[in-house]
Motif scaffolding. Structure first.
Motif, PDB file in Angstrom:
ATOM      1  N   GLY A  36       8.567   2.409  -2.430  1.00 15.73           N
ATOM      2  CA  GLY A  36       8.360   3.497  -3.379  1.00 15.73           C
ATOM      3  C   GLY A  36       8.644   3.024  -4.789  1.00 15.73           C
ATOM      4  N   PRO A  37       8.264   3.816  -5.796  1.00 12.09           N
ATOM      5  CA  PRO A  37       8.471   3.437  -7.193  1.00 12.09           C
ATOM      6  C   PRO A  37       9.958   3.305  -7.532  1.00 12.09           C
ATOM      7  CG  PRO A  37       6.992   5.334  -6.994  1.00 12.09           C
ATOM      8  CD  PRO A  37       7.604   5.137  -5.658  1.00 12.09           C
ATOM      9  N   ASN A  38      10.242   2.659  -8.663  1.00 13.12           N
ATOM     10  CA  ASN A  38      11.614   2.607  -9.160  1.00 13.12           C
ATOM     11  C   ASN A  38      12.159   4.019  -9.328  1.00 13.12           C
ATOM     12  OD1 ASN A  38      11.859  -0.199  -9.362  1.00 13.12           O
ATOM     13  ND2 ASN A  38      10.902  -0.244 -11.387  1.00 13.12           N
ATOM     14  N   GLY A  39      13.403   4.219  -8.910  1.00  8.10           N
ATOM     15  CA  GLY A  39      14.029   5.522  -9.055  1.00  8.10           C
ATOM     16  C   GLY A  39      13.621   6.538  -8.013  1.00  8.10           C
ATOM     17  N   SER A  40      12.934   6.071  -6.957  1.00  7.04           N
ATOM     18  CA  SER A  40      12.442   7.019  -5.946  1.00  7.04           C
ATOM     19  C   SER A  40      13.491   7.386  -4.899  1.00  7.04           C
ATOM     20  CB  SER A  40      11.209   6.449  -5.246  1.00  7.04           C
ATOM     21  OG  SER A  40      11.507   5.219  -4.613  1.00  7.04           O
ATOM     22  N   VAL A 224       7.186   5.614   3.012  1.00  2.81           N
ATOM     23  CA  VAL A 224       7.027   5.649   1.557  1.00  2.81           C
ATOM     24  C   VAL A 224       7.772   6.861   1.001  1.00  2.81           C
ATOM     25  CG1 VAL A 224       5.398   5.560  -0.363  1.00  2.81           C
ATOM     26  CG2 VAL A 224       4.725   4.669   1.890  1.00  2.81           C
ATOM     27  N   ILE A 225       8.585   6.604  -0.019  1.00  2.00           N
ATOM     28  CA  ILE A 225       9.374   7.660  -0.648  1.00  2.00           C
ATOM     29  C   ILE A 225       9.013   7.754  -2.125  1.00  2.00           C
ATOM     30  CG2 ILE A 225      11.315   6.100  -1.139  1.00  2.00           C
ATOM     31  CD1 ILE A 225      13.219   8.427  -0.553  1.00  2.00           C
ATOM     32  N   ASN A 226       8.948   8.968  -2.657  1.00  2.00           N
ATOM     33  CA  ASN A 226       8.661   9.181  -4.069  1.00  2.00           C
ATOM     34  C   ASN A 226       9.416  10.422  -4.528  1.00  2.00           C
ATOM     35  OD1 ASN A 226       7.463   8.631  -6.550  1.00  2.00           O
ATOM     36  ND2 ASN A 226       5.719   9.961  -6.150  1.00  2.00           N
ATOM     37  N   PHE A 227      10.119  10.294  -5.637  1.00  2.00           N
ATOM     38  CA  PHE A 227      10.961  11.382  -6.139  1.00  2.00           C
ATOM     39  C   PHE A 227      11.898  11.910  -5.053  1.00  2.00           C
ATOM     40  CE2 PHE A 227       7.201  11.692  -8.989  1.00  2.00           C
ATOM     41  CZ  PHE A 227       7.859  11.410 -10.186  1.00  2.00           C
ATOM     42  N   ILE A 231       6.515  10.675   1.400  1.00  2.00           N
ATOM     43  CA  ILE A 231       5.124  11.079   1.165  1.00  2.00           C
ATOM     44  C   ILE A 231       4.168  10.481   2.191  1.00  2.00           C
ATOM     45  CG2 ILE A 231       5.480  11.445  -1.306  1.00  2.00           C
ATOM     46  CD1 ILE A 231       4.019   8.766  -1.802  1.00  2.00           C
ATOM     47  N   ALA A 232       4.633   9.455   2.932  1.00  2.00           N
ATOM     48  CA  ALA A 232       3.754   8.854   3.936  1.00  2.00           C
ATOM     49  C   ALA A 232       4.559   7.973   4.877  1.00  2.00           C
ATOM     50  CB  ALA A 232       2.652   8.022   3.279  1.00  2.00           C
ATOM     51  N   GLU A 233       3.975   7.706   6.040  1.00  2.00           N
ATOM     52  CA  GLU A 233       4.584   6.800   7.003  1.00  2.00           C
ATOM     53  C   GLU A 233       3.498   6.288   7.933  1.00  2.00           C
ATOM     54  OE1 GLU A 233       8.893   7.029   8.684  1.00  2.00           O
ATOM     55  OE2 GLU A 233       7.619   8.279   9.967  1.00  2.00           O
ATOM     56  N   GLY A 234       3.592   5.004   8.305  1.00  2.82           N
ATOM     57  CA  GLY A 234       2.591   4.466   9.216  1.00  2.82           C
ATOM     58  C   GLY A 234       2.578   2.955   9.239  1.00  2.82           C
ATOM     59  N   PRO A 236       1.074  -0.840   8.246  1.00  6.03           N
ATOM     60  CA  PRO A 236       0.698  -1.359   6.927  1.00  6.03           C
ATOM     61  C   PRO A 236      -0.700  -0.975   6.459  1.00  6.03           C
ATOM     62  CG  PRO A 236       1.950  -3.010   8.102  1.00  6.03           C
ATOM     63  CD  PRO A 236       1.738  -1.878   9.063  1.00  6.03           C
ATOM     64  N   LYS A 237      -1.714  -1.113   7.308  1.00 11.26           N
ATOM     65  CA  LYS A 237      -3.079  -0.788   6.875  1.00 11.26           C
ATOM     66  C   LYS A 237      -3.241   0.706   6.587  1.00 11.26           C
ATOM     67  CE  LYS A 237      -6.025  -4.560   8.359  1.00 11.26           C
ATOM     68  NZ  LYS A 237      -7.281  -4.944   9.043  1.00 11.26           N
ATOM     69  N   GLU A 238      -2.555   1.538   7.355  1.00  7.98           N
ATOM     70  CA  GLU A 238      -2.605   2.981   7.111  1.00  7.98           C
ATOM     71  C   GLU A 238      -2.011   3.310   5.746  1.00  7.98           C
ATOM     72  OE1 GLU A 238      -2.103   4.456  11.772  1.00  7.98           O
ATOM     73  OE2 GLU A 238      -0.359   4.345  10.453  1.00  7.98           O
ATOM     74  N   ILE A 239      -0.913   2.642   5.418  1.00  7.56           N
ATOM     75  CA  ILE A 239      -0.256   2.883   4.130  1.00  7.56           C
ATOM     76  C   ILE A 239      -1.123   2.379   2.990  1.00  7.56           C
ATOM     77  CG2 ILE A 239       1.739   2.262   2.706  1.00  7.56           C
ATOM     78  CD1 ILE A 239       2.297   4.329   4.956  1.00  7.56           C
TER      79      ILE A 239
END
Length: 257
Positions: A36-40, A224-227, A231-234, A236-239
Motif C-alpha cells: 500500500g502507499p506510504n502512510g497507509s 492491499v491496504i489504503n488509508f 481495498i483488495a486481496e488475492g 499477484p496477477k489478480e492484484i
C-alpha cells in the motif's frame, strides 16, 4: 485454519485512525505480502502483529491462539520473529554475538543471577548458542563475517545479519518490514534467494514491501491496504489487474498481461 488471522483490527492514535477494521487470513506454507502507499498503515499493522503496539480493537490469532495484546517476547516464544524497516542491531558487537542475543529467549532459560552463580550452566548455554549461530550463518552464507563487528558492514550484509538473528529462535513465521529497502540489485537478488531458501526450509513469511518486483516475484497472496483499510486481496496477477489497486497504488506500470 490460517497460520495468522486478523479480524477487524483497528488502531487509533488520539483522533487519528491509522488502521481501520482491517481483516485478513494468512494461510500456512505461504509468503503473504502487505502492500500500500506510504502512510497507509502497513508498519502500524506489523507492529500490532508482534505486540509493539496494542490494538485499539480487533483480534489477532496465531496458529489458532489469540495473541491480541500479548507482550512481544511472549509472541516471539510462540514462534513469531521480526525484522525491522530501520535495522536494529548492536553495532559494537560481532555478527556472531548479535545472533547469540537473538537466541537468548529460546536457548538461555535462566536468569542473570543463575548465569552468574552457575558458570558451568552458563558455559553450556553459550556453547549451544554458538553452535546454533554457526548453523544459521552457514545457511545464509555469512560465516566469513562472523567475528566482524556490525559497525561498518555493508548495508546488504546488515540486512542478512538481521534476518539471521530472527532465525535464531527457530520461528514458524517471520514478519519482514521492508526487507528489500535500500538494497542494490545484486544485494536484492542475494537476499531474495535467502528468503526463498528460508521459506522452503519450513518458515512462513509475512512481508511489508514497497518493491513490487520483489512482491510479485515471491508472494503467493497479497493484501492491499489504503488509508488504513483493506481495498483488495488475492494472487499477484489478480492484484496487478485490480482497477482500485492500480488507481490507488500501482499505476499501469505493474498491470499484468
Amino acid at each position: 485454519m490460517g497460520i495468522l488471522k486478523v479480524e477487524h483490527l483497528t488502531k487509533k492514535f488520539g483522533g487519528l485512525t491509522a488502521v481501520n477494521d482491517f481483516s485478513f487470513d494468512m494461510q500456512p506454507r505461504t509468503i503473504h505480502a502487505l502492500i500500500g502507499p506510504n502512510g497507509s498503515g502497513k508498519t502500524t499493522t506489523i507492529n500490532m502483529l508482534n505486540g509493539v503496539f496494542p490494538a485499539t480493537s480487533g483480534k489477532i490469532t496465531f496458529e489458532g491462539r489469540e495473541i491480541t495484546g500479548m507482550a512481544t517476547y511472549k509472541i516471539a516464544r510462540l514462534g513469531v520473529a521480526r525484522t525491522f524497516q530501520n535495522i536494529k542491531l548492536f553495532n559494537s558487537l560481532t555478527v556472531e554475538e548479535n545472533l547469540m542475543i537473538g537466541g537468548q529467549a529460546k536457548y538461555a532459560k535462566g536468569s542473570i543471577v543463575e548465569f552468574l552463580l552457575n558458570p558451568k550452566k552458563a558455559a553450556q548455554e553459550e556453547k549451544v548458542l554458538k553452535e546454533v549461530a554457526a548453523e544459521v550463518m552457514e545457511k545464509l552464507k555469512i560465516t566469513d563475517i562472523a567475528h566482524r563487528t556490525v559497525d561498518g558492514l555493508p548495508y546488504g550484509k546488515l540486512k542478512m545479519v538481521e534476518l539471521a538473528r530472527s532465525m535464531m529462535s527457530s520461528p514458524k513465521l517471520i514478519l519482514l518490514d521492508e526487507p528489500a529497502a535500500g538494497l542494490n540489485p545484486s544485494e536484492r537478488v542475494e537476499f531474495l534467494e535467502s528468503l526463498i531458501q528460508l521459506f522452503e526450509s519450513g518458515v512462513d513469511l509475512f512481508l511489508v514491501e514497497h518493491n513490487m518486483d520483489v512482491v510479485m516475484k515471491i508472494s503467493h497472496n497479497i493484501t492491499v491496504i489504503n488509508f488504513g483499510s483493506k481495498i483488495a486481496e488475492g494472487k499477484p496477477k489478480e492484484i496487478q489487474n485490480n482497477p482500485e489497486v492500480i488507481k490507488a497504488y500501482l499505476g499501469d506500470r505493474y498491470k499484468a498481461e
